[in-house]
Enzyme design. Sequence first.
Site, PDB file in Angstrom:
ATOM      1  CD  GLU A   1       1.492  -7.604  -0.599  1.00  0.00           C
ATOM      2  OE1 GLU A   1       1.890  -8.544  -1.316  1.00  0.00           O
ATOM      3  OE2 GLU A   1       1.576  -6.416  -0.967  1.00  0.00           O
TER       4      GLU A   1
ATOM      5  CB  ALA B   1       7.761  -6.156  -4.283  1.00  0.00           C
TER       6      ALA B   1
ATOM      7  CG  PHE C   1       2.289  -8.423  -6.938  1.00  0.00           C
ATOM      8  CD1 PHE C   1       1.559  -8.769  -5.812  1.00  0.00           C
ATOM      9  CD2 PHE C   1       2.194  -7.122  -7.406  1.00  0.00           C
ATOM     10  CE1 PHE C   1       0.765  -7.819  -5.160  1.00  0.00           C
ATOM     11  CE2 PHE C   1       1.400  -6.176  -6.770  1.00  0.00           C
ATOM     12  CZ  PHE C   1       0.680  -6.523  -5.650  1.00  0.00           C
TER      13      PHE C   1
ATOM     14  CD  GLN D   1       3.245 -12.258   2.480  1.00  0.00           C
ATOM     15  OE1 GLN D   1       2.395 -13.074   2.145  1.00  0.00           O
ATOM     16  NE2 GLN D   1       3.982 -11.638   1.580  1.00  0.00           N
TER      17      GLN D   1
ATOM     18  CG  PHE E   1       4.026 -18.941  -0.451  1.00  0.00           C
ATOM     19  CD1 PHE E   1       5.394 -19.129  -0.574  1.00  0.00           C
ATOM     20  CD2 PHE E   1       3.312 -19.797   0.376  1.00  0.00           C
ATOM     21  CE1 PHE E   1       6.038 -20.154   0.097  1.00  0.00           C
ATOM     22  CE2 PHE E   1       3.945 -20.819   1.064  1.00  0.00           C
ATOM     23  CZ  PHE E   1       5.310 -21.004   0.924  1.00  0.00           C
TER      24      PHE E   1
ATOM     25  CD  GLU F   1       7.488 -11.071  -6.046  1.00  0.00           C
ATOM     26  OE1 GLU F   1       6.270 -11.021  -6.210  1.00  0.00           O
ATOM     27  OE2 GLU F   1       8.223 -10.062  -6.056  1.00  0.00           O
TER      28      GLU F   1
ATOM     29  CB  THR G   1       4.902  -1.063  -9.743  1.00  0.00           C
ATOM     30  OG1 THR G   1       3.750  -1.731  -9.217  1.00  0.00           O
ATOM     31  CG2 THR G   1       5.794  -2.082 -10.429  1.00  0.00           C
TER      32      THR G   1
ATOM     33  NE  ARG H   1       5.825  -6.583  -9.494  1.00  0.00           N
ATOM     34  CZ  ARG H   1       7.130  -6.223  -9.524  1.00  0.00           C
ATOM     35  NH1 ARG H   1       7.956  -6.822 -10.353  1.00  0.00           N
ATOM     36  NH2 ARG H   1       7.575  -5.285  -8.729  1.00  0.00           N
TER      37      ARG H   1
END
Lengths: 777, 494
Positions: A250, A528, A362, A215, A246, A730, A459, A328
């Site tokens: 990442e 995100a 997340f 990702q 998913f 998400e 964030t 988060r």
Amino acid sequence: MWHSARRRTQIPPADDGVSVGSAIAHDSAAGQIRGSAQYIDDMPEAANLVHVAPGYATGAAKGRITRLDLDAVRAAPGVVAVLTSTDIPGKNDCSPSFGGDPIFADGRVEFHGQVVFAVAARTREQARKAARLAKIDVEAETPAVTVEDGLASGETVLPDYQFLRGDPARAKDGAANVVSGSLRVGGQEHFYLEGQVAMALPGEGGEIHVYSSTQHPSEVQHLVANMLGKPEAEIVCECRRMGGGFGGKESQASQWGCIAALAASVTGRAAKLRLDRDDDMIMTGKRHDVRVDYTYAHDDKGRLAAVVVEFNMRCGYSADLSLGVCDRTMFHTDNAYYYPNVRIHSRRVKTDTVSNTAFRGFGGPQGMVFAERMMDEIAIRLGIDPLDVRKRNFYGRGRDVTPFGMKVADNIAPRLIRELEKTSDYRQRRKAVKAFNRQNRFLKKGLALTPVKFGIAFTLKHLNQAGALVHVYTDGSVQVNHGGTEMGQGLHTKVAQVVAEEFGIDFDRVKITATTTDKVPNTTPTAASSGSDLNGMAAKRAAEIIRNRMAEVAARLHQATTSDVGFAGNMVRVGEREIPFAELARTCFLERVSLSSTGYFATPKITWDRETTSGQPFLYFAYGAACSEVTIDTLTGEMRVDRVDVLHDVGKSLNPAIDIGQIEGGFVQGMGWLTTEDLVYDASGRLATHAPSTYKIPTASDVPEDFRVTLWDSKGNREPTIYRSKAVGEPPIMLAISVFSAITDAVASLRPGRVPKLDAPATPEAIARAVRSMREA
Amino acid sequence: MARGSIKFLYRGGVVELSNVGPNDTLLDWLRLDRGACGTKEGCAEGDCGACTVAIGTLRDSALAYEPVNSCIQLLGMIDGKELITVEDLSADDARLHPVQDAMLRHHGSQCGFCTPGIVMSLFTLYHGETSPDRGVVNDYLAGNLCRCTGYRPIVDAARDACSGAPNDRFSAGMAATVDTLAGLVDGEDVLIGDEASFFAAPATIEALAELCARHPDATLVSGATDVGLWITKQLRVLPKIIHLGRVAGLSDIRETDNGVHIGAGTTYAQAEPALSRIDPDLGELLRRIGAKQVRAAGTVGGNIANGSPIGDTPPALIALGAELHLRRGATARTMPLEEFFIDYGRQDRGPGEFVTGVDVPHLGPGEVFRCYKISKRFDQDISALLGAFKFTIEDGRVADARIAFGGMAATPKRAARAEAAIIGGKLSNERDWAAALAALGEDFRPIDDVRASAGYRLQTARALLEKVLHEAGGEASAATRVVGVRTGERGHVA
């Protein structure tokens, strides 16, 4: 309004000639159903390619390596090279953040399954067999496995963090009801169907081209460069598509990209590393499990006065992405509710287990499960319908500031819930459920309607940027490239729709190409939920730049002004005249006008300052709600989901078919997390559920037969996002909390006023335990 | 003289392979040898279905297409069959197969990695059922995990594509395919390799007996749904493989005087109708073993001979009073099924001996049968525990009882003390059950593992005994179960 008829979700037909907003099929769908869509393991292999397999200390979870004997590995048939930390010329780290994620364990093993070496051999089978021949002795130490172990050791991967507003302690003192409790929420394995895989090709002068199922291609590129001690400019990372991500690709894809690149660098041969499924589940991180300890205070109507909550997040052995994930959880501890006095504390517990990582939502889902548990508890204790307790705590006028100081300016939750309450027939069904439970001794039903409010933006402020590259060719065909990656979510399709829309041409004139760091550099992860918000906008800007140049050429040649030029239906209108788009493209070339442009976008209004816990972390919120009905068997704890109604806000949909796919798929994935997906570690820190035979994601029959998904009839995002759409990746995960609440409701029916002791996942065993808890004195 | 090759139908022609290693998998042959990469590997253990291919088998002159997990199917096992993969469905680039077309129209793919397997499962549905209801479609999809879509569009695609009789190039060419496959039936033993390492697929029971006697160290394989994992997961080398799938007569199903004989090589799929007729709970149990892919390959005989404490058929068959047939060389013997299971990993089967079949009696007058499978997920999961009960009911009391559990001990095992304690108990008096419920704690000392804790196992074993007594006493299963509601609610004694 796009909506589903009873039992059948209906995808609305495409409007003629308009790309954005149409239910266009996923750009890879035809290839996928024919088996011709290529994943990395399907790519033609270079002659003499080596297959790489990782090896680890099978008997140890933690301790100093006292002997690393790889002689038998080296001597095994077909082995070309054996790689350890000493083969790394640069930095032995593949961390996405704060360091501490060695590519190969160096001197110490920090969790069971940590890669110590890798073996490159002529065949996959040879590599895997050789990897098992290592003799690794570890001076074993007792690992911290659970949250409790980690709390006892006192170690954390990152400092604690807190949001505080008002005076929760004083507010508690004055409240009619003060309740304390604890809730456990389990982790989750991503179970992307395509496991981690990377293939590296050596180029001249030590250049490396890495194909990675990631990702975050830029991060793989940068980490490979760091590992090899080379400039980033000599490394390319490319990803056409992933077979699912998913969040699990990442940061967790990087290690495999690095090892493949190292093998290519050392052997001078192409190198491929595809993890076996069990290795994949053992070696890569998962959703953080958490123990939530809380105290809250409310009045006799169920309205909250104070919330004090501590999230003990199990981060594993390293920081990885835990800062953002744990933050988060805090950002979504409120879900859609106003907490007048609140302290949210987050502890990032270190355990000697694989480093937990990003997973759709997340961290947000863990926070929301707590919020909804609190609503259920209040309702059960007060004997009020849980939906009414929820409504009484919604954000509203004068109660519209989150615990982190952001004003909820776009709150559609109350209206959306009212609508779903009506369309799901909630009140009638509540009566029917009560009647069923009176009449049935063994089976009990539960019903719950829960909201979702999810903040959109990274964030971490600097991640909110994207680039795109658009080329128009002289035949009028268009190629688009952007920094986002395709993991099945339909991002490439949406971005191509945007570009087609901007040029007023058919969708099939736009060719989307593999994400690659040499076309669009310095990208941020596709995560995100921001993929289309960011990359759609960047691509739109690139297309606009070219379109404006084309419009100027058209205006100049036809003695018009650019405001007279329009692009639609594969034609360019100049005043009264119409020119085929392709013809204008050719003309631009002849006029020596560039038909290529980059586009760049940075999300506005993001001002969050983590140090001072002030500013705005999100551009907007995405909303949704779900109503779930379940039946439990009080003898065995077995559970069936009978019906689910979803109403979800995607703003103005870029593609309703793709959006509904995200909502349904997200819901089912969330339902699996909270019901059947049960990660079990043994006392020695080994993951015992490392295969689909023991780790159970939902299958077709787990999905309720009566599943009604409707898109909220939105006038569009109030923020000027790409075509006024909203992010959808998400938020739907958290719609499934309604299933968990419905199970709680069913168990609660056994004894009015008592809160069931139910943790997530609500497996049959967990439900049976909760049922038993209702019968204890 | 044995044949030193396998032959099968693939892409319109007969493929003959003489270089078949005993541990070669069908998936590796497709992807590595043929470069046919449409078929994916998701887990390499037969649990995700990404590698699903369709296998056409000729049975009684009729061709049946079944889904199979190619990752754990040994290449040699497809001798005499037709192999169809996702690349083969559409004749040309322009046209899609009806199930592919429906998948496209209904947006049935997202990441696309499970998609080829799903397309192949739907292909077998297309050829197996007309206008399937949701339950049938779910059943065909249970072995195909999808992490993206939530399945709804796939189910819609399935129901859309399978609304009429099959009309594709495979149905059009059916007669020719049947002829070709019939031509491959030669009654010859297959033996590829040498005495030290071979893939063998004998054609007769005599040849099988002789081969087993000569190679008592060989691994017997029926469906490879377990042995396949020894190869793909444990990376074991199994030099000698004797495949039972071609042995004539070993997969017969026939009525006996008081029941049904299931040949050892009978797949779960083949056995399901016959066992369903004994009791619907038995049919439902068969339906919940693995998924279609596993049931098309795995066999009842393999489930028994494998000796796993969590095999699903043994407890049910033990409760029913089934008898097991074995053979070594020319010697055959028969025993009550429960006596076959001696201890964990140990069965009453000598070197070179093999299971030939099992006799399952019908229910007699006054007899009630129930079985319940408990697992984290309903479909395609391995039991945490499985309870099977046969009661003879006279005048509202339990006159006789056979109770067997799986997952509660090192072997599938009868609950002797609970059986004794329930006999004489009145169905209408719950106090009469207490001794039997308590006795289960003496019958079993279950263990903790990933599927359940010991405590849950014992508690649930008791709950199942309670449940069966309620049902035997007349409680409708619709009021006692969230899944597996008995069709027509027959079989209980009021």
